[in-house]
Design a protein around this motif. Structure first.
Motif, mmCIF file in Angstrom:
data_model
loop_
_atom_site.group_PDB
_atom_site.id
_atom_site.type_symbol
_atom_site.label_atom_id
_atom_site.label_comp_id
_atom_site.label_asym_id
_atom_site.label_seq_id
_atom_site.Cartn_x
_atom_site.Cartn_y
_atom_site.Cartn_z
ATOM 1 N N ALA A 198 0.843 -1.206 0.000
ATOM 2 C CA ALA A 198 0.000 0.000 0.000
ATOM 3 C C ALA A 198 0.873 1.249 0.000
ATOM 4 C CB ALA A 198 -0.911 -0.003 1.219
ATOM 5 N N CYS A 199 0.260 2.382 -0.350
ATOM 6 C CA CYS A 199 0.965 3.664 -0.337
ATOM 7 C C CYS A 199 1.197 4.078 1.126
ATOM 8 C CB CYS A 199 0.111 4.706 -1.065
ATOM 9 S SG CYS A 199 0.589 6.416 -0.743
ATOM 10 N N GLY A 200 2.430 4.451 1.448
ATOM 11 C CA GLY A 200 2.758 4.843 2.817
ATOM 12 C C GLY A 200 2.159 6.187 3.207
ATOM 13 N N GLY A 201 1.572 6.883 2.230
ATOM 14 C CA GLY A 201 0.960 8.182 2.532
ATOM 15 C C GLY A 201 -0.533 8.082 2.737
ATOM 16 N N CYS A 202 -1.242 7.560 1.711
ATOM 17 C CA CYS A 202 -2.709 7.513 1.813
ATOM 18 C C CYS A 202 -3.221 6.111 2.188
ATOM 19 C CB CYS A 202 -3.351 7.982 0.512
ATOM 20 S SG CYS A 202 -3.059 6.856 -0.868
ATOM 21 N N HIS A 203 -2.301 5.130 2.227
ATOM 22 C CA HIS A 203 -2.608 3.762 2.670
ATOM 23 C C HIS A 203 -3.551 2.988 1.747
ATOM 24 C CE1 HIS A 203 -0.358 4.888 6.158
ATOM 25 N NE2 HIS A 203 -1.210 5.896 6.408
ATOM 26 N N GLN A 222 4.489 7.266 -9.003
ATOM 27 C CA GLN A 222 3.595 8.071 -8.170
ATOM 28 C C GLN A 222 2.354 7.280 -7.804
ATOM 29 O OE1 GLN A 222 3.868 11.821 -10.711
ATOM 30 N NE2 GLN A 222 3.204 12.639 -8.719
ATOM 31 N N CYS A 223 1.898 7.444 -6.567
ATOM 32 C CA CYS A 223 0.673 6.778 -6.119
ATOM 33 C C CYS A 223 -0.486 7.284 -6.990
ATOM 34 C CB CYS A 223 0.410 7.098 -4.650
ATOM 35 S SG CYS A 223 -1.224 6.595 -4.085
ATOM 36 N N SER A 224 -1.309 6.347 -7.486
ATOM 37 C CA SER A 224 -2.391 6.772 -8.385
ATOM 38 C C SER A 224 -3.527 7.447 -7.618
ATOM 39 C CB SER A 224 -2.898 5.575 -9.193
ATOM 40 O OG SER A 224 -2.773 4.378 -8.453
ATOM 41 N N TYR A 225 -3.507 7.390 -6.274
ATOM 42 C CA TYR A 225 -4.580 8.011 -5.481
ATOM 43 C C TYR A 225 -4.187 9.392 -4.953
ATOM 44 C CZ TYR A 225 -6.009 3.159 -5.651
ATOM 45 O OH TYR A 225 -6.340 1.913 -6.090
ATOM 46 N N CYS A 226 -2.955 9.467 -4.370
ATOM 47 C CA CYS A 226 -2.592 10.742 -3.732
ATOM 48 C C CYS A 226 -1.446 11.456 -4.446
ATOM 49 C CB CYS A 226 -2.227 10.515 -2.265
ATOM 50 S SG CYS A 226 -0.681 9.614 -2.046
ATOM 51 N N SER A 227 -0.891 10.843 -5.482
ATOM 52 C CA SER A 227 0.209 11.407 -6.281
ATOM 53 C C SER A 227 1.547 11.500 -5.561
ATOM 54 C CB SER A 227 -0.118 12.802 -6.816
ATOM 55 O OG SER A 227 -1.375 12.856 -7.370
HETATM 56 ZN ZN LIG Z 1 -1.097 7.446 -1.945
#
Ligand SMILES: [Zn+2]
Length: 234
Positions: A198-203, A222-227
């Motif tokens: 998972a993304c460590g920022g938006c999870h 880049q995370c496709s949800y939070c960039s």
């Molecule tokens: Zn993210």
């Protein structure tokens, strides 16, 4: 991990330290004010006690004046008694005297109350003065601690900013701008590690190809949800 990511991670680390120190420095004036207000509240209660003491002392003086004028009144009645001839006139004066004596007793009761107030306020005042002396010393010390901390923070921020500037010059402008944009948007991290897929920022769970690219150490993942920029933590 690419050199760009490595450098951006250090820049991010400096930026987060700068933000934390800036927040701390912004809190300092309010904290100093709180201490000042506490001291002012103490000074105010000391002032009120001094006023109450003065009032009670003035009350005693007032009572003494009242009692003295009534004693003179009684003396005048006694002089009149020596002059009157009729018994009933004598008794009438005796009655007047007893009325005034009653008034004197009432005044003396008031005087006792005032005396008690003087005693209580004096004791309170002594305690408050001792407290205030201690409090005053503590406040000066606390203010100095805050002032020293403020200087430290400013020096630290200055060093971090110089450090960050030198690092930023080593990063390609496009990457630097991308980092700045993401940082401005998220306000916390522009670069985050992949954590359990998972993304460590938006999870949010990441699609496998992003995990794969991050693992390979590509820079532009880049995370496709939070960039946020993703990196693989070895
Ligand atoms: Zn993210």
């Amino acid at each position: 991990m690419s050199t760009t990511i490595e450098r951006l991670l250090i820049i991010q680390d400096r930026d987060r330290a700068i933000a934390r120190l800036t927040r701390e420095s912004q809190d300092i004036p309010a904290r100093k004010q709180q201490i000042e207000d506490r001291l002012k509240a103490h000074q105010e209660s000391l002032h009120q006690t001094q006023e109450a003491l003065k009032k009670a002392q003035a009350g005693i003086k007032q009572v003494e004046v009242e009692v003295e004028s009534r004693r003179q009144k009684i003396n005048r009645f006694r002089e009149q008694q020596n002059l009157v001839k009729k018994n009933e006139e004598y008794r009438a004066l005796e009655h007047e005297i007893s009325v005034v004596q009653e008034e004197i007793r009432a005044e003396e009761d008031r005087e006792l109350e005032f005396m008690e107030q003087v005693e209580q306020n004096r004791a309170l005042l002594a305690a408050l003065e001792a407290d205030l002396k201690k409090e005053d010393g503590r406040v000066r010390e606390d203010q100095q601690v805050f002032d020293r901390r403020m200087d430290e923070i400013q020096a630290e921020i200055g060093k971090l900013q110089a450090d960050r500037k030198a690092l930023a010059e080593q990063v390609d402008t496009d990457w630097r701008n991308r980092y700045e944009r993401i940082m401005a948007k998220t306000g916390d991290y522009a670069l985050v590690p992949v954590e359990h897929g998972a993304c460590g920022g938006c999870h949010m769970n990441l699609p496998p190809h992003l995990i794969h690219d991050a693992r390979k150490g590509l820079t532009s993942v880049q995370c496709s949800y939070c960039s946020r920029l993703l990196f693989w933590r070895p």
